[in-house]
Design an enzyme around this catalytic site. Sequence first.
Site, PDB file in Angstrom:
ATOM      1  N   ILE A   1       0.835  -1.203   0.000  1.00 23.58           N
ATOM      2  CA  ILE A   1       0.000   0.000   0.000  1.00 23.58           C
ATOM      3  C   ILE A   1       0.865   1.245   0.000  1.00 23.58           C
ATOM      4  O   ILE A   1       0.610   2.204  -0.735  1.00 23.58           O
ATOM      5  CB  ILE A   1      -0.947  -0.007   1.214  1.00 23.58           C
ATOM      6  CG1 ILE A   1      -1.927  -1.170   1.141  1.00 23.58           C
ATOM      7  CG2 ILE A   1      -1.704   1.326   1.307  1.00 23.58           C
ATOM      8  CD1 ILE A   1      -2.748  -1.380   2.412  1.00 23.58           C
ATOM      9  N   ALA A   2       1.921   1.248   0.805  1.00 26.26           N
ATOM     10  CA  ALA A   2       2.777   2.433   0.945  1.00 26.26           C
ATOM     11  C   ALA A   2       3.410   2.832  -0.385  1.00 26.26           C
ATOM     12  O   ALA A   2       3.554   4.022  -0.679  1.00 26.26           O
ATOM     13  CB  ALA A   2       3.857   2.172   1.983  1.00 26.26           C
TER      14      ALA A   2
ATOM     15  N   ARG B   1      13.316  -0.237   6.459  1.00 22.12           N
ATOM     16  CA  ARG B   1      14.330  -0.943   7.245  1.00 22.12           C
ATOM     17  C   ARG B   1      15.597  -1.126   6.443  1.00 22.12           C
ATOM     18  O   ARG B   1      16.699  -1.010   6.957  1.00 22.12           O
ATOM     19  CB  ARG B   1      13.800  -2.297   7.697  1.00 22.12           C
ATOM     20  CG  ARG B   1      12.728  -2.249   8.772  1.00 22.12           C
ATOM     21  CD  ARG B   1      12.348  -3.642   9.201  1.00 22.12           C
ATOM     22  NE  ARG B   1      11.819  -4.413   8.082  1.00 22.12           N
ATOM     23  CZ  ARG B   1      11.891  -5.731   7.975  1.00 22.12           C
ATOM     24  NH1 ARG B   1      12.524  -6.435   8.900  1.00 22.12           N
ATOM     25  NH2 ARG B   1      11.367  -6.352   6.942  1.00 22.12           N
TER      26      ARG B   1
ATOM     27  N   THR C   1       2.629   3.739   7.857  1.00 22.28           N
ATOM     28  CA  THR C   1       2.115   2.480   7.293  1.00 22.28           C
ATOM     29  C   THR C   1       2.858   1.259   7.806  1.00 22.28           C
ATOM     30  O   THR C   1       2.364   0.135   7.674  1.00 22.28           O
ATOM     31  CB  THR C   1       2.213   2.481   5.749  1.00 22.28           C
ATOM     32  OG1 THR C   1       3.559   2.229   5.345  1.00 22.28           O
ATOM     33  CG2 THR C   1       1.729   3.802   5.157  1.00 22.28           C
TER      34      THR C   1
ATOM     35  N   SER D   1      -6.381  -1.130  10.166  1.00 20.63           N
ATOM     36  CA  SER D   1      -6.886  -2.285   9.428  1.00 20.63           C
ATOM     37  C   SER D   1      -8.325  -2.564   9.840  1.00 20.63           C
ATOM     38  O   SER D   1      -8.753  -2.215  10.948  1.00 20.63           O
ATOM     39  CB  SER D   1      -6.025  -3.513   9.732  1.00 20.63           C
ATOM     40  OG  SER D   1      -6.604  -4.694   9.216  1.00 20.63           O
TER      41      SER D   1
ATOM     42  N   LYS E   1      -2.647  -4.976  15.249  1.00 21.04           N
ATOM     43  CA  LYS E   1      -3.312  -3.815  14.667  1.00 21.04           C
ATOM     44  C   LYS E   1      -4.303  -3.196  15.649  1.00 21.04           C
ATOM     45  O   LYS E   1      -4.450  -1.972  15.725  1.00 21.04           O
ATOM     46  CB  LYS E   1      -4.029  -4.206  13.371  1.00 21.04           C
ATOM     47  CG  LYS E   1      -3.127  -4.706  12.261  1.00 21.04           C
ATOM     48  CD  LYS E   1      -2.069  -3.688  11.866  1.00 21.04           C
ATOM     49  CE  LYS E   1      -2.601  -2.518  11.088  1.00 21.04           C
ATOM     50  NZ  LYS E   1      -1.527  -1.620  10.584  1.00 21.04           N
TER      51      LYS E   1
ATOM     52  N   MET F   1      -9.268  -6.404   3.003  1.00 20.50           N
ATOM     53  CA  MET F   1      -8.253  -7.109   2.207  1.00 20.50           C
ATOM     54  C   MET F   1      -7.938  -6.281   0.962  1.00 20.50           C
ATOM     55  O   MET F   1      -8.824  -6.002   0.147  1.00 20.50           O
ATOM     56  CB  MET F   1      -8.767  -8.487   1.801  1.00 20.50           C
ATOM     57  CG  MET F   1      -8.953  -9.443   2.959  1.00 20.50           C
ATOM     58  SD  MET F   1      -7.416 -10.175   3.552  1.00 20.50           S
ATOM     59  CE  MET F   1      -7.145 -11.433   2.286  1.00 20.50           C
TER      60      MET F   1
END
Length: 341
Positions: free
Chosen positions: A20-21, A40, A84, A132, A176, A202
């Site tokens: 998504i990001a 990361r 995110t 979420s 979440k 989803m």
Amino acid sequence: MTGAPADLRTVCVTGASGFIASWIVKMLLEKGYNVRGTVRNPEIAKHLLGLPGASDRLQLLAADISTPGVFDSIFEGCDGVFHTSTPTPGAYDSASMSEADYIETAVKGTLNVLESCAKLTRPLKRLVLTSSMAAVHFAKKLTPDSVIDETFFSDPDVIRNIPTIGKDFKGYILSKTYAEKAAWDFVEKHKNLSMVAINPVMTIGPSLQGTVNPTNSFPLDLLSGELKTIPNAVRGWIGVKDCAMAHILAYEKPEAHGRYIVSQSTLHFADLAAVLRKLFPNYKVEASLELDESEPRAPMYFVSTQKVKELGLDMEPLEDVLKDAIQCFISLGRLQDQKLK
């Protein structure tokens, strides 16, 4: 797309290399934003460097969300933050993660982001948190007749007592839920922070990463023949582009507030399989829904999406999302081209 508002132009996206990001970053760049993306490992974010506008307006920075203070300097000068980053089954170091690991990583990371936001010398215009539907659906007040809306909040006791949820997914749902609750508790104590939470179902569609994320595995595995049994479950479904756009609308719209469920359709896996069979008849789908006499078909539930529609989100039909996703799987070499109709 319209351009970035003049007072909202510099933003940071944590976990920028995610499914998504990556779309959030792409759309922000298309609108003229200056984007700082934290990851990361910058090596896994190279796909972002080829996006239009990236050479001039995208900066990738290494940051571990579990490190206190890591975002202090990164967020300085930003008008907004999209948080995110979170541990996700199949897309993180999840194989060795316990339930407690999921929760600790998500909550600690979220609080580290919020603490850095609260310390800024120039207050943020807004923080957009990627939560979420997992943090919404499993509420104590849920009944078969419920219309699930943003007032529902998942309860950890309810989650832990659902026998059909696997260990990894249960850890994710709990993480979440706890992370969003911790975020709202923090914002309640720090009135200078404006936060909006996005609660997608989803999320499926084409990937910018060059890999197939876990939420896309059902259509891919069904059409490739790897999936033999269709899950007896109902899920909400949303296209990834619409999910990303919901984040941006929540950031740009001054009237945005609270939580936003983002869902285009609610379908049983078997019904989604039927849609895929209709759209792609050249693929031989052998998977079926196998129920014994004591197992009823999972019941439908109803989700309100009125609030996100009022924000201005015009959602793409699910069939179009699936067509884009399948074409992406083919281009990535994950699915044979069977002459899509």
